[in-house]
Design a protein around this motif. Sequence first.
Motif, PDB file in Angstrom:
ATOM      1  N   SER A  55       0.730  -1.152   0.033  1.00 32.68           N
ATOM      2  CA  SER A  55      -0.029  -0.061  -0.059  1.00 32.68           C
ATOM      3  C   SER A  55       0.784   1.328   0.145  1.00 32.68           C
ATOM      4  O   SER A  55       0.468   2.347  -0.737  1.00 32.68           O
ATOM      5  CB  SER A  55      -0.879  -0.078   1.181  1.00 32.68           C
ATOM      6  N   ASP A  56       1.855   1.140   0.923  1.00 38.64           N
ATOM      7  CA  ASP A  56       2.764   2.556   0.895  1.00 38.64           C
ATOM      8  C   ASP A  56       3.298   2.740  -0.340  1.00 38.64           C
ATOM      9  O   ASP A  56       3.839   3.924  -0.800  1.00 38.64           O
ATOM     10  CB  ASP A  56       3.810   2.370   2.026  1.00 38.64           C
ATOM     11  N   TYR A  59       0.567   3.609  -3.451  1.00 36.00           N
ATOM     12  CA  TYR A  59      -0.387   4.632  -2.922  1.00 36.00           C
ATOM     13  C   TYR A  59       0.306   5.712  -2.100  1.00 36.00           C
ATOM     14  O   TYR A  59       0.284   6.798  -2.585  1.00 36.00           O
ATOM     15  CB  TYR A  59      -1.809   4.165  -2.277  1.00 36.00           C
ATOM     16  N   TYR A  63      -2.578   6.616   2.849  1.00 36.84           N
ATOM     17  CA  TYR A  63      -3.733   5.714   2.563  1.00 36.84           C
ATOM     18  C   TYR A  63      -3.994   4.620   3.333  1.00 36.84           C
ATOM     19  O   TYR A  63      -3.113   4.263   4.122  1.00 36.84           O
ATOM     20  CB  TYR A  63      -3.433   5.038   1.012  1.00 36.84           C
ATOM     21  N   PHE A  65      -4.505   1.168   4.649  1.00 36.86           N
ATOM     22  CA  PHE A  65      -3.764  -0.144   4.065  1.00 36.86           C
ATOM     23  C   PHE A  65      -4.910  -1.232   4.470  1.00 36.86           C
ATOM     24  O   PHE A  65      -4.542  -2.601   4.197  1.00 36.86           O
ATOM     25  CB  PHE A  65      -2.717  -0.707   4.572  1.00 36.86           C
ATOM     26  N   ARG A  70      -6.785  -2.488  -0.614  1.00 41.75           N
ATOM     27  CA  ARG A  70      -5.394  -2.597  -0.310  1.00 41.75           C
ATOM     28  C   ARG A  70      -5.128  -3.431   1.052  1.00 41.75           C
ATOM     29  O   ARG A  70      -4.167  -3.671   1.234  1.00 41.75           O
ATOM     30  CB  ARG A  70      -4.876  -1.004   0.185  1.00 41.75           C
ATOM     31  N   ASN A 129      -4.498   5.843   9.109  1.00 44.60           N
ATOM     32  CA  ASN A 129      -3.712   6.647   7.829  1.00 44.60           C
ATOM     33  C   ASN A 129      -3.358   8.156   8.135  1.00 44.60           C
ATOM     34  O   ASN A 129      -2.641   8.656   7.613  1.00 44.60           O
ATOM     35  CB  ASN A 129      -4.769   6.358   6.716  1.00 44.60           C
TER      36      ASN A 129
END
Length: 243
Positions: A55-56, A59, A63, A65, A70, A129
């Motif tokens: 995810s990191d 995106y 965001y 995760f 994700r 997030n």
Amino acid sequence: MDNKDKQGILVQREALGDNKYQYICGGYGKVLDPITNQSIDINPIGDIFAAISASDRNYGEWYSFAGPNRGLLDGLMGVTPNFGAPASYKDLDELANKQVNMVINRSGSIKLWGNFTGQYKNDQERFVNILRLIMFLKKSLRPTLENFLEEPNDIPTWKRLYYTVKPFLDSLVTNRAMYSYEWQGDQNATSLSNLKVNNLTDVGNGKYKVNLMVKATPSIQEINVNIILAPTGVEFEVASELV
């Protein structure tokens, strides 16, 4: 779903207390034992870290995760206990209200469900997030700010500092980390006599302060759809005015 599973999780959660830097997750993942070829339960922390990393990378750290996009944990066959079934929605909501995130099986896929820190207080830092966005901002701004140490503490330096960090902050708005921001410093002061954020004593002692106001973008936690029956023969625009 055995209610004892939920109560056991909640008891463990209460023991951890109130800490926004905690991420509390429940549920065991099912995998095949490579020796016996039998299903066994494991701690899914490795799969969770893999989802966070993906995810990191794809995106951004701001965001969530978790969720169906994700938060997929493809390396697991199942989960126990499973709070993802429709009959367990109420239990899953109760766990979420206690800041407990869960690994669940829903719609045929294993996923991480929940974006909550271990904070009790009901503000934006209860979202993982957003807390990670704050941490990302501090980590990213520190090297730039340190480059201005030992520079003259005056308006030209303050202007240069602002225009140095502005492209980075603008990019976070573009990339949906925050709706907007405001850099409240004295970069627009015309003289030392009309400072708004700082004072002459601090400036004279080599100190410069900025308030970075951020309107962070949270993740969607709830979607409500109202289904309204409109009378036959009535335009929807007219029917909407009658609601």
